[in-house]
Motif scaffolding. Sequence first.
Motif, PDB file in Angstrom:
ATOM      1  N   HIS A 425       2.365   3.213 -17.735  1.00  0.00           N
ATOM      2  CA  HIS A 425       3.505   4.069 -18.062  1.00  0.00           C
ATOM      3  C   HIS A 425       3.747   4.980 -16.866  1.00  0.00           C
ATOM      4  N   GLN A 426       5.018   5.182 -16.546  1.00  0.00           N
ATOM      5  CA  GLN A 426       5.376   5.998 -15.381  1.00  0.00           C
ATOM      6  C   GLN A 426       5.795   7.390 -15.824  1.00  0.00           C
ATOM      7  N   LEU A 427       5.215   8.408 -15.180  1.00  0.00           N
ATOM      8  CA  LEU A 427       5.477   9.796 -15.536  1.00  0.00           C
ATOM      9  C   LEU A 427       6.448  10.472 -14.576  1.00  0.00           C
ATOM     10  N   GLY A 428       7.132   9.705 -13.771  1.00  0.00           N
ATOM     11  CA  GLY A 428       8.021  10.255 -12.761  1.00  0.00           C
ATOM     12  C   GLY A 428       8.008   9.360 -11.551  1.00  0.00           C
ATOM     13  N   PRO A 429       8.490   9.818 -10.405  1.00  0.00           N
ATOM     14  CA  PRO A 429       8.593   8.950  -9.240  1.00  0.00           C
ATOM     15  C   PRO A 429       7.268   8.667  -8.552  1.00  0.00           C
ATOM     16  N   ASP A 430       6.213   9.443  -8.861  1.00  0.00           N
ATOM     17  CA  ASP A 430       4.967   9.254  -8.121  1.00  0.00           C
ATOM     18  C   ASP A 430       3.718   9.437  -8.999  1.00  0.00           C
ATOM     19  N   ARG A 431       3.837   9.137 -10.303  1.00  0.00           N
ATOM     20  CA  ARG A 431       2.690   9.270 -11.214  1.00  0.00           C
ATOM     21  C   ARG A 431       2.729   8.133 -12.231  1.00  0.00           C
ATOM     22  N   TRP A 432       1.569   7.486 -12.408  1.00  0.00           N
ATOM     23  CA  TRP A 432       1.448   6.381 -13.358  1.00  0.00           C
ATOM     24  C   TRP A 432       0.144   6.536 -14.136  1.00  0.00           C
ATOM     25  N   HIS A 441      -9.131   4.009 -18.701  1.00  0.00           N
ATOM     26  CA  HIS A 441      -7.877   4.750 -18.537  1.00  0.00           C
ATOM     27  C   HIS A 441      -7.885   5.482 -17.198  1.00  0.00           C
ATOM     28  N   ARG A 442      -6.785   5.374 -16.454  1.00  0.00           N
ATOM     29  CA  ARG A 442      -6.693   5.968 -15.129  1.00  0.00           C
ATOM     30  C   ARG A 442      -5.327   6.611 -14.926  1.00  0.00           C
ATOM     31  N   LEU A 443      -5.332   7.701 -14.144  1.00  0.00           N
ATOM     32  CA  LEU A 443      -4.103   8.347 -13.688  1.00  0.00           C
ATOM     33  C   LEU A 443      -3.999   8.113 -12.189  1.00  0.00           C
ATOM     34  N   VAL A 444      -2.889   7.531 -11.738  1.00  0.00           N
ATOM     35  CA  VAL A 444      -2.667   7.243 -10.318  1.00  0.00           C
ATOM     36  C   VAL A 444      -1.516   8.116  -9.830  1.00  0.00           C
ATOM     37  N   THR A 445      -1.766   8.884  -8.781  1.00  0.00           N
ATOM     38  CA  THR A 445      -0.738   9.708  -8.151  1.00  0.00           C
ATOM     39  C   THR A 445      -0.802   9.480  -6.650  1.00  0.00           C
ATOM     40  N   THR A 446       0.033  10.184  -5.912  1.00  0.00           N
ATOM     41  CA  THR A 446      -0.039  10.091  -4.460  1.00  0.00           C
ATOM     42  C   THR A 446      -1.331  10.692  -3.927  1.00  0.00           C
ATOM     43  N   GLY A 447      -2.069  11.408  -4.785  1.00  0.00           N
ATOM     44  CA  GLY A 447      -3.361  11.971  -4.388  1.00  0.00           C
ATOM     45  C   GLY A 447      -4.530  11.071  -4.703  1.00  0.00           C
ATOM     46  N   GLY A 448      -4.278   9.864  -5.251  1.00  0.00           N
ATOM     47  CA  GLY A 448      -5.373   8.950  -5.543  1.00  0.00           C
ATOM     48  C   GLY A 448      -5.468   8.619  -7.025  1.00  0.00           C
ATOM     49  N   THR A 449      -6.619   8.088  -7.415  1.00  0.00           N
ATOM     50  CA  THR A 449      -6.863   7.649  -8.786  1.00  0.00           C
ATOM     51  C   THR A 449      -7.933   8.523  -9.421  1.00  0.00           C
ATOM     52  N   THR A 450      -7.663   9.015 -10.628  1.00  0.00           N
ATOM     53  CA  THR A 450      -8.648   9.800 -11.365  1.00  0.00           C
ATOM     54  C   THR A 450      -8.846   9.208 -12.756  1.00  0.00           C
ATOM     55  N   THR A 451     -10.040   9.415 -13.300  1.00  0.00           N
ATOM     56  CA  THR A 451     -10.369   8.930 -14.635  1.00  0.00           C
ATOM     57  C   THR A 451      -9.833   9.888 -15.685  1.00  0.00           C
ATOM     58  N   ILE A 452      -9.217   9.357 -16.726  1.00  0.00           N
ATOM     59  CA  ILE A 452      -8.763  10.166 -17.852  1.00  0.00           C
ATOM     60  C   ILE A 452      -9.300   9.560 -19.136  1.00  0.00           C
ATOM     61  N   THR A 453      -9.329  10.343 -20.190  1.00  0.00           N
ATOM     62  CA  THR A 453      -9.825   9.871 -21.478  1.00  0.00           C
ATOM     63  C   THR A 453      -8.712   9.144 -22.215  1.00  0.00           C
ATOM     64  N   ALA A 454      -9.097   8.446 -23.281  1.00  0.00           N
ATOM     65  CA  ALA A 454      -8.096   7.763 -24.104  1.00  0.00           C
ATOM     66  C   ALA A 454      -7.125   8.771 -24.706  1.00  0.00           C
ATOM     67  N   GLY A 455      -7.630   9.950 -25.111  1.00  0.00           N
ATOM     68  CA  GLY A 455      -6.757  10.975 -25.667  1.00  0.00           C
ATOM     69  C   GLY A 455      -5.757  11.479 -24.653  1.00  0.00           C
ATOM     70  N   PHE A 457      -4.677   9.807 -22.100  1.00  0.00           N
ATOM     71  CA  PHE A 457      -3.746   8.706 -21.864  1.00  0.00           C
ATOM     72  C   PHE A 457      -2.629   8.722 -22.898  1.00  0.00           C
ATOM     73  N   HIS A 458      -3.000   8.851 -24.167  1.00  0.00           N
ATOM     74  CA  HIS A 458      -1.981   8.810 -25.228  1.00  0.00           C
ATOM     75  C   HIS A 458      -1.091  10.052 -25.191  1.00  0.00           C
ATOM     76  N   ALA A 459      -1.657  11.204 -24.799  1.00  0.00           N
ATOM     77  CA  ALA A 459      -0.838  12.405 -24.683  1.00  0.00           C
ATOM     78  C   ALA A 459       0.182  12.259 -23.557  1.00  0.00           C
ATOM     79  N   LEU A 460      -0.253  11.716 -22.426  1.00  0.00           N
ATOM     80  CA  LEU A 460       0.664  11.500 -21.315  1.00  0.00           C
ATOM     81  C   LEU A 460       1.673  10.401 -21.624  1.00  0.00           C
ATOM     82  N   LYS A 461       1.228   9.398 -22.372  1.00  0.00           N
ATOM     83  CA  LYS A 461       2.132   8.314 -22.753  1.00  0.00           C
ATOM     84  C   LYS A 461       3.301   8.855 -23.572  1.00  0.00           C
TER      85      LYS A 461
END
Length: 473
Positions: A425-432, A441-455, A457-461
């Motif tokens: 899921h895309q959160l804008g032009p530079d966040r997935w 579950h992972r958050l990818v930005t222009t600053g790299g990849t970070t681990t996120i929890t399932a919760g 993930f669903h909140a950001l989704k």
Amino acid sequence: MSSGPSETSPEQLLQAAEECLLEGRRVEVRKLDVLLAWADSFSGDPQDEPDAVPIRYGGPRLIALGGEGTPKVSDLALVEIAIARRESVFTTRRRLADAFDLRHRLPLVWAGLQDLRCETWVGNKVASMSRKLTLEQIFLVDVAVSEALDEAPARILQIAEAKIIEADPVAHQERIDANRTRKGAWCSRSKPGASVEGESAGVGSVFARIDEADVEAHREIIEDLANALAAHAGPVAEGDEPLPMDHWRAEAFAMLADPAAVLAFLRGEHPTDTPETDEAPAAPTPSPAPVASVVVHVSADAETGLLNPVARVEGMGPMLLSQVRDLLRRYAKVTVTPVIDLHAGRSVNGYEHPTDVKTRTELRTIGDVFPHATGTFTRTGRAPDHDHTVAYDKHGPPGQTGDHNDTPLRRHHHRAKTHAGYRVHQLGPDRWIWRTPHGLHRLVTTGGTTTITAGEFHALKALAMELAGDYAA
């Protein structure tokens, strides 16, 4: 793990893989901690000890291993810890120098290593690269690198390189000037026995140290000539494998020894095409000036408006502005294209992503946005697949294609996203945000990849559709 592979679920194996990775990083940090503690125990001047053997007779002495601001250590004390580490004293000295620099000169990077954000060897490399900087200069490196520790190692080192140059551009210019005095070209000569050795018989090597601008010029002409030679060779015989491009590049390089032959070949002229005549050959027409597209990222000081002395050149890395000028000076005509506003967005109704959208996405992301991907677009020269984050629906609403719905991926990662059960899921032009088939579950930005929890993930989704909709023009 006590259970056999057949008794272990994919989810358990993934968890074990992550635990092993983090434990490995934890062990490497612990090794540096132990080395630092040992050095701290021997940081006093051994010559102050009773009955100390004088230095002139080979007694112990304090030595400085790290950069400015790091403590000294007794040289002979490192012999025993080297034995415990099962390595040479020289290797132990290098590792302790890195550890000193991390703790005393790069505290933010050191904190990131202790938080297991990246591999320890990356921090060691940054410490080694920046050792000659002063305490004031290295602060710039510490801040920038610590913010980038979630990115791929190659990207972290590129940022460190740029900031080291920016921190002391005078020293970097001195390095450039010194290297340019050591330019040269060397051709191998046959050695006794070479004619019967498999990889040496009949071939030689050429090595050259030349200006970066000259390297790029050679790369361009060799690539163009190699492609022309490969095309002129015609189709291969049935059952034969086509010759690799490395072969044609070697042929092109060898052909450069006869510039007239190169010009004739590129014009489509061959010996059999020349008529027999007593007339003097026509003067060769001048070859057109080379054409190149150079993407340069520059920034300006917010207060003074002056340009930063270091620019990032796509495909070449950080360079002083003086180097960029040298690179462009080679070309007779330079066309400056408008500055691309990476904050702007655009959407269209068709399926294909427009060129300007692709360009902005690639400049924003720099590389593949698959979790933990290391590939950059300009280093390999291979364009990414611009995949619709939300699949395109030909019967859907207008404006589906644009910056808000663009996920640039290498072909292999594109296939995995499409066919292997990944969710993005895309959160804008530079966040997935990503979910793997078995629940990572992972958050990818222009600053790299970070681990996120399932919760998380669903909140950001839940925010993804609203954020993307706001961004679309």
